[in-house]
Design a protein around this motif. Structure first.
Motif, PDB file in Angstrom:
ATOM      1  N   LEU A  63       0.826  -1.208   0.000  1.00  0.00           N
ATOM      2  CA  LEU A  63       0.000   0.000   0.000  1.00  0.00           C
ATOM      3  C   LEU A  63       0.860   1.257   0.000  1.00  0.00           C
ATOM      4  N   VAL A  64       2.024   1.193   0.647  1.00  0.00           N
ATOM      5  CA  VAL A  64       2.953   2.328   0.605  1.00  0.00           C
ATOM      6  C   VAL A  64       3.407   2.567  -0.834  1.00  0.00           C
ATOM      7  N   ALA A  65       3.800   1.514  -1.524  1.00  0.00           N
ATOM      8  CA  ALA A  65       4.232   1.642  -2.914  1.00  0.00           C
ATOM      9  C   ALA A  65       3.096   2.142  -3.802  1.00  0.00           C
ATOM     10  N   TYR A  66       1.884   1.661  -3.530  1.00  0.00           N
ATOM     11  CA  TYR A  66       0.712   2.127  -4.283  1.00  0.00           C
ATOM     12  C   TYR A  66       0.533   3.633  -4.126  1.00  0.00           C
ATOM     13  N   ARG A  67       0.717   4.133  -2.922  1.00  0.00           N
ATOM     14  CA  ARG A  67       0.510   5.560  -2.670  1.00  0.00           C
ATOM     15  C   ARG A  67       1.621   6.421  -3.277  1.00  0.00           C
ATOM     16  N   THR A  68       2.819   5.875  -3.375  1.00  0.00           N
ATOM     17  CA  THR A  68       3.904   6.637  -3.997  1.00  0.00           C
ATOM     18  C   THR A  68       3.841   6.580  -5.513  1.00  0.00           C
ATOM     19  N   GLY A  69       3.229   5.520  -6.046  1.00  0.00           N
ATOM     20  CA  GLY A  69       3.120   5.370  -7.489  1.00  0.00           C
ATOM     21  C   GLY A  69       4.400   4.941  -8.166  1.00  0.00           C
ATOM     22  N   LYS A  70       5.327   4.361  -7.416  1.00  0.00           N
ATOM     23  CA  LYS A  70       6.588   3.924  -8.017  1.00  0.00           C
ATOM     24  C   LYS A  70       7.137   2.727  -7.251  1.00  0.00           C
ATOM     25  N   LYS A  71       8.067   2.010  -7.871  1.00  0.00           N
ATOM     26  CA  LYS A  71       8.751   0.922  -7.188  1.00  0.00           C
ATOM     27  C   LYS A  71       9.687   1.511  -6.142  1.00  0.00           C
ATOM     28  N   ILE A  72       9.663   0.932  -4.958  1.00  0.00           N
ATOM     29  CA  ILE A  72      10.512   1.425  -3.884  1.00  0.00           C
ATOM     30  C   ILE A  72      11.420   0.304  -3.379  1.00  0.00           C
ATOM     31  N   GLN A  73      12.618   0.651  -3.036  1.00  0.00           N
ATOM     32  CA  GLN A  73      13.512  -0.272  -2.345  1.00  0.00           C
ATOM     33  C   GLN A  73      13.191  -0.193  -0.849  1.00  0.00           C
ATOM     34  N   TYR A  74      13.460  -1.282  -0.140  1.00  0.00           N
ATOM     35  CA  TYR A  74      13.091  -1.314   1.271  1.00  0.00           C
ATOM     36  C   TYR A  74      14.204  -1.934   2.095  1.00  0.00           C
ATOM     37  N   ASP A  75      14.507  -1.280   3.211  1.00  0.00           N
ATOM     38  CA  ASP A  75      15.500  -1.773   4.161  1.00  0.00           C
ATOM     39  C   ASP A  75      14.749  -2.301   5.375  1.00  0.00           C
ATOM     40  N   GLY A  76      14.673  -3.624   5.490  1.00  0.00           N
ATOM     41  CA  GLY A  76      13.940  -4.230   6.584  1.00  0.00           C
ATOM     42  C   GLY A  76      14.532  -3.975   7.949  1.00  0.00           C
ATOM     43  N   LYS A  77      15.821  -3.598   8.004  1.00  0.00           N
ATOM     44  CA  LYS A  77      16.450  -3.311   9.295  1.00  0.00           C
ATOM     45  C   LYS A  77      16.002  -1.967   9.853  1.00  0.00           C
ATOM     46  N   THR A  78      15.828  -0.994   8.979  1.00  0.00           N
ATOM     47  CA  THR A  78      15.447   0.342   9.417  1.00  0.00           C
ATOM     48  C   THR A  78      13.967   0.640   9.252  1.00  0.00           C
ATOM     49  N   GLY A  79      13.289  -0.141   8.409  1.00  0.00           N
ATOM     50  CA  GLY A  79      11.885   0.132   8.138  1.00  0.00           C
ATOM     51  C   GLY A  79      11.683   1.354   7.256  1.00  0.00           C
ATOM     52  N   LYS A  80      12.667   1.660   6.419  1.00  0.00           N
ATOM     53  CA  LYS A  80      12.589   2.838   5.568  1.00  0.00           C
ATOM     54  C   LYS A  80      12.989   2.484   4.132  1.00  0.00           C
TER      55      LYS A  80
ATOM     56  N   PRO B  60      15.338   3.516   1.202  1.00  0.00           N
ATOM     57  CA  PRO B  60      16.537   4.334   0.995  1.00  0.00           C
ATOM     58  C   PRO B  60      16.499   5.173  -0.272  1.00  0.00           C
ATOM     59  N   ASP B  61      15.662   4.785  -1.246  1.00  0.00           N
ATOM     60  CA  ASP B  61      15.664   5.504  -2.527  1.00  0.00           C
ATOM     61  C   ASP B  61      14.410   6.332  -2.767  1.00  0.00           C
ATOM     62  N   THR B  62      13.401   6.170  -1.912  1.00  0.00           N
ATOM     63  CA  THR B  62      12.143   6.897  -2.096  1.00  0.00           C
ATOM     64  C   THR B  62      11.737   7.521  -0.761  1.00  0.00           C
ATOM     65  N   PRO B  63      12.358   8.632  -0.382  1.00  0.00           N
ATOM     66  CA  PRO B  63      12.093   9.204   0.942  1.00  0.00           C
ATOM     67  C   PRO B  63      10.638   9.567   1.177  1.00  0.00           C
ATOM     68  N   GLU B  64       9.905   9.910   0.112  1.00  0.00           N
ATOM     69  CA  GLU B  64       8.495  10.258   0.303  1.00  0.00           C
ATOM     70  C   GLU B  64       7.664   9.059   0.752  1.00  0.00           C
ATOM     71  N   ALA B  65       8.172   7.853   0.511  1.00  0.00           N
ATOM     72  CA  ALA B  65       7.445   6.658   0.949  1.00  0.00           C
ATOM     73  C   ALA B  65       7.422   6.536   2.468  1.00  0.00           C
ATOM     74  N   ASN B  66       8.423   7.079   3.129  1.00  0.00           N
ATOM     75  CA  ASN B  66       8.533   6.901   4.570  1.00  0.00           C
ATOM     76  C   ASN B  66       7.365   7.536   5.325  1.00  0.00           C
ATOM     77  N   ALA B  67       6.771   8.564   4.765  1.00  0.00           N
ATOM     78  CA  ALA B  67       5.621   9.197   5.414  1.00  0.00           C
ATOM     79  C   ALA B  67       4.420   8.266   5.457  1.00  0.00           C
ATOM     80  N   PHE B  68       4.346   7.328   4.514  1.00  0.00           N
ATOM     81  CA  PHE B  68       3.210   6.413   4.465  1.00  0.00           C
ATOM     82  C   PHE B  68       3.433   5.145   5.295  1.00  0.00           C
ATOM     83  N   MET B  69       4.596   5.018   5.903  1.00  0.00           N
ATOM     84  CA  MET B  69       4.870   3.861   6.759  1.00  0.00           C
ATOM     85  C   MET B  69       4.141   3.965   8.096  1.00  0.00           C
TER      86      MET B  69
END
Length: 447
Positions: free
Chosen positions: A407-424, A426-435
Motif C-alpha cells: 500500500l505504501v508503494a501504491y501511494r507513492t506510485g513507483k517501485k521502492i527499495q526497502y531496508d527491513g532493518k530500518t523500516g525505511k 533508501p531511494d524513495t524518501p516520500e514513501a517513509n511518510a506512508f509507513m
C-alpha cells in the motif's frame, strides 16, 4: 461500566503475588494440566469476531469483558456471569490478576492493544490484521522479540489450521514443482466506497463512539459504519484508511498466510503496486502488489505478488480459470505450478522433463502434524510458552508488514527499495511518510 468486583480466588491471589514478585509470567498453581490451572482471560470486543471465541474461552476463567457498546454486555454476561465489564480497553488490561487477552476490536486498535498487552506481560491472541501500518507491525514485533519464550501470541488467521496448509508447504519444500521461483495470492472481494460517511444521527445510549475511534483521527458518527451483522461488521469500515487496510487486512491476511507458510517469507527488499486511482479516504478495491524476497536457507530469491478486487495473475494454462478460486494462491517452480485454495491443491507439471519422477512424496509418518484447534493451540502455549503457535507475532508481523508495504508503494506510485532493518525506503524518501500515521492526542501505542 460495571464496577462489580470479581471474587478474588486463591488462584488469582497467587497470580497477583507472582506478578509483584516478578518471578514468572505464567502462574500455574498445581501443575500445567491441573483442573485448577485455568487462565484468567479478558475478551476485548464481545460481539462480532468475539462471539467466535466464546466456546474456547469458556474453558478458562473469563474475568473481564470489554466493549465500547454497553448493549452487548447482557448477552455476554449470560455466558460469563462472573466477569467485570469495561468500556475502555486500557483499563481492562490493568484488571488485577489477568493472564491473557483475546482482542476482537476494530483493525485500527489491534496493534495498540497487542503492544500494550505484551508490555503488561499478558499472553495475547489478536484477530487479524495485527497492524494497519508498517510502523505498527514493526512496533509490535519489536516488543514481541523481547517476550519470546515468555509469552504466547497468536494472530487470528484460523484457516492456518486447515491440513491443506501443511500439505502445500510439504509439496513446495519437497520439490514437487522443482525450484521455487515465484508465488502469487489473490482475493476477489469488492466493496467500493466513495469516502468517509457524512455526519448522521447520534450514537445510541451506551455506545461510546469516541472510544471506538480510539487512536484514529476524528470522523463524525454515522450508523453506516456499524450496519453489518456479527459475521461481517468489519466490512462496513475496514476499507477506510483510518480504520483498516482494506482487503489486505481482511481476507488478504488469510490468503497470503497460505502462501507465506509455504515460502518461509522474510521482509522484502522492494515493493511496487498499481490499482484504482488514489482516494485519500478509501483503500483501493482493485490493486496488485509485487515484492522481491531474499533467499533463505532452502531456496533462492523469489518474487511474491498480491492481487485483489478483480486483479489476477496470469493462468499457466488457458483451460484453467483462476477466477473460479475466490481466494487462492499459486506457486511457480522450475518444473511446474501448484495452485491452491484453503482446502485443496493441484499440481500442474510442465515441460518434457516434468514427469514427477524427481519428486519423492513423504511417508505418512513424516508429514507435518495437524495443528488441531487453533485457539486452543494458543491456550496450550499460554501454559507453556516454549510450545509454538502457528501464527505468532513474529511470523504474522513480517507477513502484514510486507502486505502493508504494498500500500505504501501504491501511494507513492513507483517501485521502492526497502531496508527491513530500518523500516525505511533508501531511494524513495516520500514513501517513509506512508509507513506510519498520526494518532489522536492521548493515544500512545507504546503503552
Amino acid at each position: 461500566m460495571s464496577t462489580q468486583p470479581t471474587p478474588l480466588s486463591r488462584r488469582r491471589f497467587v497470580g497477583a503475588a507472582g506478578l509483584v514478585a516478578g518471578s514468572m509470567i505464567t502462574r500455574p498453581l498445581f501443575g500445567q494440566n491441573a483442573a485448577s490451572n485455568k487462565l484468567n482471560v479478558a475478551l476485548i470486543g464481545v460481539w462480532g469476531r468475539g462471539l467466535a471465541h466464546y466456546d474456547s474461552i469458556a474453558e478458562e476463567n473469563v474475568v473481564a469483558l470489554c466493549d465500547i457498546n454497553e448493549a452487548r454486555f447482557p448477552d455476554a454476561l449470560k455466558r460469563f456471569p462472573n466477569a467485570t465489564t469495561y468500556i475502555d480497553w486500557r483499563k481492562c488490561l490493568d484488571h488485577k490478576g489477568l493472564d491473557a487477552v483475546v482482542v476482537c476490536t476494530p483493525d485500527h486498535t489491534h496493534a495498540f492493544i497487542a503492544n500494550w498487552a505484551l508490555k503488561r506481560n499478558l499472553h495475547c491472541y489478536c484477530e487479524k490484521p495485527l497492524a494497519i501500518t508498517v510502523d505498527e507491525a514493526r512496533t509490535v514485533r519489536a516488543t514481541w522479540e523481547t517476550k519470546k519464550g515468555k509469552l504466547a501470541t497468536q494472530v487470528g488467521m484460523q484457516r492456518h489450521a486447515n491440513p491443506n496448509f501443511n500439505r502445500v508447504r510439504e509439496l513446495i519444500r519437497d520439490g514437487a514443482i522443482g525450484e521455487l521461483k515465484a508465488a502469487y495470492a489473490w482475493g476477489n472481494r469488492q466493496i467500493p466506497k466513495p469516502g468517509y460517511f457524512p455526519e448522521e444521527g447520534e450514537p445510541p445510549k451506551g455506545f461510546h463512539y469516541d472510544l471506538w475511534l480510539g487512536p484514529s483521527p476524528f470522523h463524525p458518527y454515522n450508523p453506516a459504519y456499524f450496519s453489518g451483522g456479527a459475521g461481517a461488521n468489519c466490512l462496513s469500515w475496514n476499507m477506510f484508511w483510518d480504520f483498516g487496510a482494506g482487503q489486505i487486512g481482511d481476507m488478504g491476511s488469510h490468503t497470503m498466510d497460505l502462501l507465506w507458510n509455504a515460502v518461509d517469507g522474510g521482509l522484502p527488499t522492494s515493493a511496487e503496486a498499481k490499482g484504482d486511482a488514489y482516494n485519500s479516504d478509501v483503500t483501493p478495491v482493485k490493486c496488485e502488489s509485487h515484492f522481491e524476497l531474499p533467499a533463505n536457507d532452502w531456496r533462492g530469491p523469489i518474487t511474491v505478488a498480491w492481487y485483489q478486487g478483480g486483479a489476477m495473475p496470469s493462468s499457466p494454462k488457458k483451460h484453467i480459470d483462476l477466477t473460479q478460486i475466490g481466494h487462492g494462491a499459486m506457486f511457480k517452480g522450475t518444473k511446474g505450478f501448484l495452485i491452491a485454495d484453503f482446502d485443496s491443491r493441484l499440481i500442474l507439471p510442465y515441460g518434457n522433463d516434468a514427469d514427477m519422477s524427481y519428486y519423492k512424496p513423504r511417508k505418512k509418518e513424516d508429514m507435518l502434524p495437524d495443528i488441531g484447534h487453533f485457539q486452543k493451540q494458543w491456550f496450550d502455549a499460554c501454559r507453556d510458552p516454549s510450545k509454538p503457535t502457528a501464527c505468532n507475532f513474529g511470523y504474522s508481523a513480517d507477513m502484514i508488514e510486507m502486505m502493508l508495504l504494498g500500500l505504501v508503494a501504491y501511494r507513492t506510485g513507483k517501485k521502492i527499495q526497502y531496508d527491513g532493518k530500518t523500516g525505511k525506503s533508501p531511494d524513495t524518501p516520500e514513501a517513509n511518510a506512508f509507513m506510519k500515521k498520526e494518532y489522536r492526542p492521548g493515544w500512545n501505542i507504546d503503552g
